[in-house]
Design a protein around this motif. Structure first.
Motif, PDB file in Angstrom:
ATOM      1  N   LEU A   1     -60.077   0.293  24.007  1.00 12.68           N
ATOM      2  CA  LEU A   1     -59.693   0.427  22.491  1.00 12.68           C
ATOM      3  C   LEU A   1     -58.868  -0.735  22.015  1.00 12.68           C
ATOM      4  CD1 LEU A   1     -59.491   4.161  22.039  1.00 12.68           C
ATOM      5  CD2 LEU A   1     -61.291   2.965  21.373  1.00 12.68           C
ATOM      6  N   LYS A   2     -58.388  -1.590  22.857  1.00 12.47           N
ATOM      7  CA  LYS A   2     -57.581  -2.793  22.415  1.00 12.47           C
ATOM      8  C   LYS A   2     -58.396  -3.526  21.319  1.00 12.47           C
ATOM      9  CE  LYS A   2     -55.149  -6.590  24.032  1.00 12.47           C
ATOM     10  NZ  LYS A   2     -54.658  -7.490  25.197  1.00 12.47           N
ATOM     11  N   PRO A   3     -59.621  -3.975  21.446  1.00 13.84           N
ATOM     12  CA  PRO A   3     -60.252  -4.663  20.294  1.00 13.84           C
ATOM     13  C   PRO A   3     -60.051  -3.699  19.036  1.00 13.84           C
ATOM     14  CG  PRO A   3     -61.548  -4.958  22.247  1.00 13.84           C
ATOM     15  CD  PRO A   3     -60.571  -3.803  22.354  1.00 13.84           C
ATOM     16  N   VAL A   4     -60.287  -2.305  19.021  1.00 12.04           N
ATOM     17  CA  VAL A   4     -60.041  -1.490  18.027  1.00 12.04           C
ATOM     18  C   VAL A   4     -59.021  -1.713  17.296  1.00 12.04           C
ATOM     19  CG1 VAL A   4     -60.689   0.671  17.139  1.00 12.04           C
ATOM     20  CG2 VAL A   4     -61.894  -0.093  18.841  1.00 12.04           C
TER      21      VAL A   4
ATOM     22  N   ARG B   1     -69.996  -6.549  18.458  1.00 12.47           N
ATOM     23  CA  ARG B   1     -70.836  -6.384  17.431  1.00 12.47           C
ATOM     24  C   ARG B   1     -70.009  -5.832  16.341  1.00 12.47           C
ATOM     25  NH1 ARG B   1     -75.638  -2.610  19.062  1.00 12.47           N
ATOM     26  NH2 ARG B   1     -75.878  -2.903  16.776  1.00 12.47           N
ATOM     27  N   LEU B   2     -69.123  -5.024  16.610  1.00 14.57           N
ATOM     28  CA  LEU B   2     -68.456  -4.318  15.287  1.00 14.57           C
ATOM     29  C   LEU B   2     -67.240  -5.557  15.043  1.00 14.57           C
ATOM     30  CD1 LEU B   2     -67.010  -2.048  13.668  1.00 14.57           C
ATOM     31  CD2 LEU B   2     -65.672  -1.517  15.610  1.00 14.57           C
ATOM     32  N   SER B   3     -66.897  -6.389  15.786  1.00 14.73           N
ATOM     33  CA  SER B   3     -65.866  -7.291  15.398  1.00 14.73           C
ATOM     34  C   SER B   3     -66.699  -8.282  14.627  1.00 14.73           C
ATOM     35  CB  SER B   3     -65.387  -8.034  16.615  1.00 14.73           C
ATOM     36  OG  SER B   3     -64.558  -7.287  17.354  1.00 14.73           O
ATOM     37  N   ARG B   4     -67.875  -8.878  15.238  1.00 14.87           N
ATOM     38  CA  ARG B   4     -68.574  -9.768  14.233  1.00 14.87           C
ATOM     39  C   ARG B   4     -69.072  -9.139  12.876  1.00 14.87           C
ATOM     40  NH1 ARG B   4     -70.719 -11.063  19.439  1.00 14.87           N
ATOM     41  NH2 ARG B   4     -72.263  -9.579  19.540  1.00 14.87           N
ATOM     42  N   SER B   5     -69.301  -8.073  12.947  1.00 12.68           N
ATOM     43  CA  SER B   5     -69.827  -7.303  11.606  1.00 12.68           C
ATOM     44  C   SER B   5     -68.538  -7.410  10.708  1.00 12.68           C
ATOM     45  CB  SER B   5     -70.182  -5.842  11.746  1.00 12.68           C
ATOM     46  OG  SER B   5     -71.366  -5.873  12.415  1.00 12.68           O
ATOM     47  N   PHE B   6     -67.287  -7.051  11.249  1.00 13.11           N
ATOM     48  CA  PHE B   6     -66.127  -7.049  10.415  1.00 13.11           C
ATOM     49  C   PHE B   6     -65.858  -8.620   9.908  1.00 13.11           C
ATOM     50  CE2 PHE B   6     -61.582  -8.069  10.100  1.00 13.11           C
ATOM     51  CZ  PHE B   6     -61.064  -6.822   9.235  1.00 13.11           C
ATOM     52  N   ASN B   7     -66.232  -9.626  10.859  1.00 11.43           N
ATOM     53  CA  ASN B   7     -65.746 -11.048  10.247  1.00 11.43           C
ATOM     54  C   ASN B   7     -66.700 -11.185   9.108  1.00 11.43           C
ATOM     55  OD1 ASN B   7     -63.688 -11.232  12.240  1.00 11.43           O
ATOM     56  ND2 ASN B   7     -64.962 -12.133  13.917  1.00 11.43           N
TER      57      ASN B   7
ATOM     58  N   ARG C   1     -59.638 -13.440  10.817  1.00 13.81           N
ATOM     59  CA  ARG C   1     -60.820 -13.388  11.794  1.00 13.81           C
ATOM     60  C   ARG C   1     -60.284 -12.763  13.074  1.00 13.81           C
ATOM     61  NH1 ARG C   1     -62.655 -13.858   7.765  1.00 13.81           N
ATOM     62  NH2 ARG C   1     -64.272 -15.305   6.682  1.00 13.81           N
ATOM     63  N   ILE C   2     -61.196 -11.949  13.866  1.00 12.74           N
ATOM     64  CA  ILE C   2     -60.740 -11.428  14.905  1.00 12.74           C
ATOM     65  C   ILE C   2     -61.688 -11.790  16.098  1.00 12.74           C
ATOM     66  CG2 ILE C   2     -59.676  -9.300  14.048  1.00 12.74           C
ATOM     67  CD1 ILE C   2     -62.238  -7.874  14.618  1.00 12.74           C
ATOM     68  N   PRO C   3     -61.306 -12.137  17.297  1.00 16.35           N
ATOM     69  CA  PRO C   3     -62.269 -12.510  18.367  1.00 16.35           C
ATOM     70  C   PRO C   3     -63.352 -11.475  18.450  1.00 16.35           C
ATOM     71  CG  PRO C   3     -59.995 -12.181  19.452  1.00 16.35           C
ATOM     72  CD  PRO C   3     -59.930 -11.732  17.858  1.00 16.35           C
ATOM     73  N   ASP C   4     -64.629 -12.161  18.974  1.00 13.80           N
ATOM     74  CA  ASP C   4     -65.817 -11.460  18.853  1.00 13.80           C
ATOM     75  C   ASP C   4     -66.528 -11.825  20.178  1.00 13.80           C
ATOM     76  OD1 ASP C   4     -66.713 -13.860  17.870  1.00 13.80           O
ATOM     77  OD2 ASP C   4     -67.760 -13.183  16.218  1.00 13.80           O
ATOM     78  N   GLU C   5     -66.057 -12.351  21.273  1.00 18.88           N
ATOM     79  CA  GLU C   5     -66.733 -12.669  22.408  1.00 18.88           C
ATOM     80  C   GLU C   5     -67.362 -11.187  22.988  1.00 18.88           C
ATOM     81  OE1 GLU C   5     -63.414 -13.024  22.252  1.00 18.88           O
ATOM     82  OE2 GLU C   5     -63.291 -15.016  21.830  1.00 18.88           O
ATOM     83  N   GLY C   6     -68.791 -11.585  23.711  1.00 14.89           N
ATOM     84  CA  GLY C   6     -69.270 -10.645  24.324  1.00 14.89           C
ATOM     85  C   GLY C   6     -70.433 -10.172  23.673  1.00 14.89           C
TER      86      GLY C   6
END
Length: 477
Positions: free
Chosen positions: A195-198, A228-234, A217-222
């Motif tokens: 849950l660290k990315p969360v 996918r949630l990070s990319r959607s947020f960005n 912007r937050i990292p979205d590697e992987g």
């Protein structure tokens, strides 16, 4: 309980769920192991009872001494060495000759075997001093003159297997408890790591809510769900930033466009008001010109406000429900209005029937905007050719045309080419055209006419099922 569980933080809930799942699994394995070991130990105990066969010694002792209750016979001390008890039971329920540390209670099974109603049996009994015993009972015939038949019971205490089972239960409980605690700790660590990315996403959202900084912007590697949630947020923040920039640009452009007619309108009204206040009459011709200018500026403001209202609608919400409409009829109505605005122009049209799914009012306004541009930029006495073939509406004028470098911007809001800035208009007409055609699933394009000069506007709209013809109602007799 469920409400309290939902109040816990997500990582605590995950750790608790992992610990609970492991506890259930460990408990299931422990119980299954204990039951299996217990069954195997009982089978081994039964096998050891069957292996004890003192029949010859018992018969010999009976022939010599008879069956009498009393202490264990010396000849059967092997039973004590094996921690076993041997007892004889007669058919009437009397028992005698005990070898071992305790006396066994006589059961119905023992009497049935002594009466030759059963051959043998294995069962559990509890002695008078509270000792649980496992008993194997079988029939024995003596060799004396009477040929008396007895039931011989060979028993061993169940404590021989209860003690190992108790030890096993404590070991399983200890190991299971350690496993559950370890699983809870591991679940908490996994939850924190997973849950660290969360947490980073939560921090970014809180930062945006606090500062309204949409550049975060937050990292979205992987390729996992968190990425996918990070990319959607960005993507969401980028879209919001773009929307805010467009909104700010729209406000700035609208203010710029409104300033000119409002300034001119204010100047004209001030001249008229000053004339009334000072009593200096304005020549009739000049007064008519001022009033005509005020009317034109009011019309321009009304048109600009209408265009702004149209463009302020959300992209997903159209001005009205889509329905099947006749594009050729809409184009015909727009042509009638265009001929009134450019009576000195030669406007020709070839309109083939074509039905599309769109909002009628918005589509007619879009076609009118395209024809107004053609009329506006056509030279006096020029020609405008309109054609509708296979869902493609083309409007060709013979005006100065559009420079190649200006073509990418023609559908931008408030954009006007240098040659058109002196002409009436707000620069929103083509934006409305592109938006309306896009809602209908089509495309809008402007390109230089060949051979030039002039511009060709092309609207491509997908066809829709032709509506059935209306059947006139039958008149009554």
């Amino acid at each position: 309980m469920v409400r309290r569980f939902r109040v816990l933080p997500l990582r605590s809930r995950l750790a608790l769920l992992v610990a609970t799942a492991v506890a259930v699994a460990v408990a299931g394995v422990a119980v299954a192991s204990w039951v299996i070991v217990r069954a195997q130990l009982r089978e081994q105990l039964d096998a050891s009872l069957l292996a004890i066969n003192p029949t010859e010694q018992v018969v010999a002792t009976l022939n010599q001494q008879g069956c009498a209750s009393g202490p264990a016979r010396p000849g059967l001390e092997f039973a004590n060495n094996l921690n076993a008890t041997v007892q004889l039971v007669a058919a009437d329920g009397s028992h005698c000759w005990v070898s071992g540390r305790t006396t066994l209670p006589v059961t119905l099974t023992d009497r049935q075997i002594a009466a030759r109603q059963k051959e043998n049996a294995v069962h559990d009994v509890t002695t008078t001093d509270g000792v649980a015993m496992r008993v194997y009972t079988f029939g024995v015939r003596t060799d004396d003159r009477n040929g008396q038949f007895f039931a011989m019971s060979v028993a061993k205490p169940l404590s021989d297997i209860d003690r190992p089972l108790s030890t096993l239960a404590w070991v399983l409980l200890l190991v299971g408890g350690v496993g559950v605690v370890g699983a809870g700790a591991a679940g908490l660590w996994v939850a924190r790591t997973g849950l660290k990315p969360v947490d980073e996403l939560t921090g970014a959202v809180e930062h945006i809510a606090r500062t309204e900084d949409l550049t975060v912007r937050i990292p979205d590697e992987g390729e996992d769900e968190i990425a996918r949630l990070s990319r959607s947020f960005n993507q969401m923040t980028a879209a919001l930033a773009s929307s805010r920039d467009r909104q700010a640009q729209l406000i700035a452009d609208a203010g710029h466009e409104l300033r000119t007619p409002l300034t001119s309108l204010r100047t004209n009204i001030e001249l008229l008001a000053r004339s009334e206040e000072t009593g200096r009459a304005i020549p009739p011709a000049d007064r008519r010109e001022l009033l005509a200018s005020v009317k034109a500026q009011m019309t321009e403001l009304a048109s600009l406000i209408g265009d702004l209202q149209e463009l302020s609608r959300p992209e997903a919400a159209g001005p009205g429900p889509l329905q099947v409409v006749a594009l050729h009829e809409i184009a015909g109505n727009a042509l009638a209005r265009a001929r009134l605005r450019g009576p000195e122009l030669r406007i020709t049209a070839e309109l083939e029937p074509w039905y599309v799914r769109s909002e009628p009012t918005a589509l007619e306004r879009a076609v009118v905007n395209v024809l107004d541009n053609a009329v506006k930029f056509s030279p006096p006495g020029g020609a405008v050719e309109v054609a509708l073939r296979g869902g493609e509406l083309t409007v060709r004028d013979h005006g100065p045309g559009i420079a190649e470098e200006d073509l990418p911007h023609v559908f931008d809001r408030f954009w006007r080419s240098p040659s058109a800035r002196s002409l009436p208009g707000s620069g929103l007409g083509l934006s409305i055209v592109a938006r309306t055609v896009g809602r209908a699933g089509g495309t809008a394009e402007l390109r230089p006419a060949e051979p030039g000069p002039g511009t060709v506007a092309v609207l491509k709209l997908p066809g829709a099922p032709t509506p059935p013809p209306e059947v006139p109602e039958a008149k009554g007799a």
